[in-house]
Design an enzyme around this catalytic site. Sequence first.
Site, short mmCIF file in Angstrom:
data_model
loop_
_atom_site.label_atom_id
_atom_site.label_comp_id
_atom_site.label_asym_id
_atom_site.label_seq_id
_atom_site.Cartn_x
_atom_site.Cartn_y
_atom_site.Cartn_z
N GLU A 235 -21.92 5.24 19.82
CA GLU A 235 -22.57 6.12 20.80
C GLU A 235 -23.85 6.60 20.13
OE1 GLU A 235 -21.65 6.68 23.83
OE2 GLU A 235 -19.47 6.53 23.96
N CYS A 269 -27.99 14.47 22.79
CA CYS A 269 -28.29 13.04 23.02
C CYS A 269 -28.78 12.80 24.43
CB CYS A 269 -27.07 12.19 22.70
SG CYS A 269 -25.59 12.70 23.57
P1 NAD Z 1 -27.13 10.24 11.90
O1 NAD Z 1 -27.06 8.84 12.42
O2 NAD Z 1 -28.13 10.58 10.89
O3 NAD Z 1 -25.71 10.62 11.26
C1 NAD Z 1 -24.50 10.56 11.97
C2 NAD Z 1 -23.35 10.40 11.00
O4 NAD Z 1 -23.43 9.11 10.37
C3 NAD Z 1 -23.35 11.41 9.85
O5 NAD Z 1 -22.01 11.75 9.58
C4 NAD Z 1 -23.96 10.61 8.70
O6 NAD Z 1 -23.58 11.08 7.42
C5 NAD Z 1 -23.41 9.22 8.96
N1 NAD Z 1 -24.22 8.09 8.48
C6 NAD Z 1 -25.57 8.01 8.40
N2 NAD Z 1 -25.93 6.78 7.97
C7 NAD Z 1 -24.78 6.06 7.81
C8 NAD Z 1 -24.48 4.73 7.41
N3 NAD Z 1 -25.45 3.85 7.08
N4 NAD Z 1 -23.19 4.33 7.37
C9 NAD Z 1 -22.21 5.18 7.71
N5 NAD Z 1 -22.42 6.47 8.08
C10 NAD Z 1 -23.69 6.90 8.13
O7 NAD Z 1 -27.25 11.17 13.18
P2 NAD Z 1 -27.35 12.78 13.25
O8 NAD Z 1 -28.71 13.19 12.82
O9 NAD Z 1 -26.16 13.39 12.59
O10 NAD Z 1 -27.18 13.03 14.83
C11 NAD Z 1 -28.22 12.93 15.74
C12 NAD Z 1 -28.18 11.60 16.47
O11 NAD Z 1 -26.91 11.44 17.11
C13 NAD Z 1 -29.20 11.52 17.59
O12 NAD Z 1 -29.81 10.24 17.57
C14 NAD Z 1 -28.36 11.71 18.86
O13 NAD Z 1 -28.93 11.16 20.02
C15 NAD Z 1 -27.09 11.02 18.47
N6 NAD Z 1 -25.95 11.44 19.31
C16 NAD Z 1 -25.48 10.57 20.26
C17 NAD Z 1 -24.44 10.96 21.11
C18 NAD Z 1 -23.89 10.05 22.18
O14 NAD Z 1 -22.89 10.39 22.79
N7 NAD Z 1 -24.51 8.91 22.45
C19 NAD Z 1 -23.87 12.24 20.96
C20 NAD Z 1 -24.39 13.10 19.97
C21 NAD Z 1 -25.43 12.69 19.15
#
Ligand code: NAD
Length: 458
Positions: A235, A269
């Site tokens: 997501e 999001c």
């Molecule tokens: P992010 O991708 O930086 O991090 C999300 C999670 O992934 C964190 O726990 C992080 O530590 C982990 N992570 C990061 N890189 C990784 C990798 N290479 N391998 C495994 N884990 C990894 O996102 P964020 O800044 O925490 O959240 C914001 C983003 O989330 C925005 O882009 C937003 O649109 C999205 N989001 C989407 C939804 C949806 O339902 N589509 C809902 C909420 C947030």
Amino acid sequence: MTTFTARTPTALTSRNPATGEVVGEVPITPAGDIAAIVARARNVQPRWSELGPAKRARILRPLAQALIDRAEALGPLLSEEMGKPLPEAVGEARQCGEELPTTLDQLVEAFEPDVLQDSKTESIVYHDPLGVCAAITPWNFPLAMPHWSVIPALVAGNTVVLKPSEETPLIASAYVDLVNEFLPPDVLAVVHGADEQGQALVKADIDLIVFTGSREAGKHILNAASATLKRVILELGGKDPMIVLDDADVEAAARFAVRNSFRNAGQVCVSTERIYVDEKIADRFESEMIRLTGEQNVGSGSEEGVTIGPMINLRQRDHVLKQIDDAVKQGATVIAGGGEHPDRYIVPTVLANVTHDMDIMRDETFGPVACVARFREVDEAVRLANDTPFGLGAVVFSGDAERAGAVARRLDAGMIGINKGCGGAAGTPWVGAKQSGYGFHSGREGHRQFTQTRVVSR
Ligand code: NAD
């Protein structure tokens, strides 16, 4: 000569984004320990699986009331750690509890086998557990996002290892502790850390990765998962458009636009990130937006009456400020907000005269900025709305339901709202199109993505 040895930090310090003050700490899970944590989850999975969906849902049912009862206690921690206004933080915890009974009913129903028959064969289609699920979650809804991943995975019969965002480990731990009051040991575990721990978890012996986060991290995860063809549900981010047709209720459209661009400091999001308004009503729409933007209150989430809290961190604040500055240099006009942005905050800003040459109309902003562009023809609005690799939500405002419905059907998004936000009725999927999602959750089809389909025929 003095030698310095680089030490890997052993604790994750959580800070209040409004002040920078320490809220608390959790131990970082050494990446080398993750395989053993996954092994423990695998060890108990067969017993959890044997219970069947109805019993698992019964075990989780008291969690609903517990979340409601403790929402007032969880809310302040959530608000302090993530920055959102306290009533919204309490509401996040309470809503998870209030919606849980219906979700559990729908999960149990989704996992019931289907029976199909033709003249020669009877088949039973089972929806079995996959095994161990890794749930990796972001910080913007730091309780709801783990909850949305963990609950379907558990009811499906998987055991779960959660890796919450490094920005919000304390509320995630509080959530896991609460769920674990009802679960047998090792059915739900938490590992703390940043990308390193996320990557170690993705590589570990797991069967399903349920990831919510940015498009960039989603691509890494999909790539890493391909080595052993692990199942994934991704997501991802969005750049949601809103189209305001000439027959729309201008006041209602502006009210929605302000709310949905600025809610959670724009860190949602499905925030409205791009607004296309028919030029015939654009002046009135923009004036109304300016008026309503003036009613927003920026401040710490703990202050009464605050509608917009701080940005989660300085990196995110810099990203938003740069997008605003670049857009202004390219000809955008700040019609509300702008000027001085206090440390740690972005004042809600409305930009007019934006174009698709600007980064702010292409890349996810994730901040309290509303970008308004004018259109002449509906076809042009649809073309611009679809001119993005993202496809999470979209919104159409119009006084004519049929006309709005026809425009909605032309939008390349997973969820489209007419005169309202894009979220659907209880039981509908939460789904992104294009690069906003890969697999999805919720609804019968979404719930079933947490399972292995197996067909037995005779
Ligand atoms: P992010 O991708 O930086 O991090 C999300 C999670 O992934 C964190 O726990 C992080 O530590 C982990 N992570 C990061 N890189 C990784 C990798 N290479 N391998 C495994 N884990 C990894 O996102 P964020 O800044 O925490 O959240 C914001 C983003 O989330 C925005 O882009 C937003 O649109 C999205 N989001 C989407 C939804 C949806 O339902 N589509 C809902 C909420 C947030």
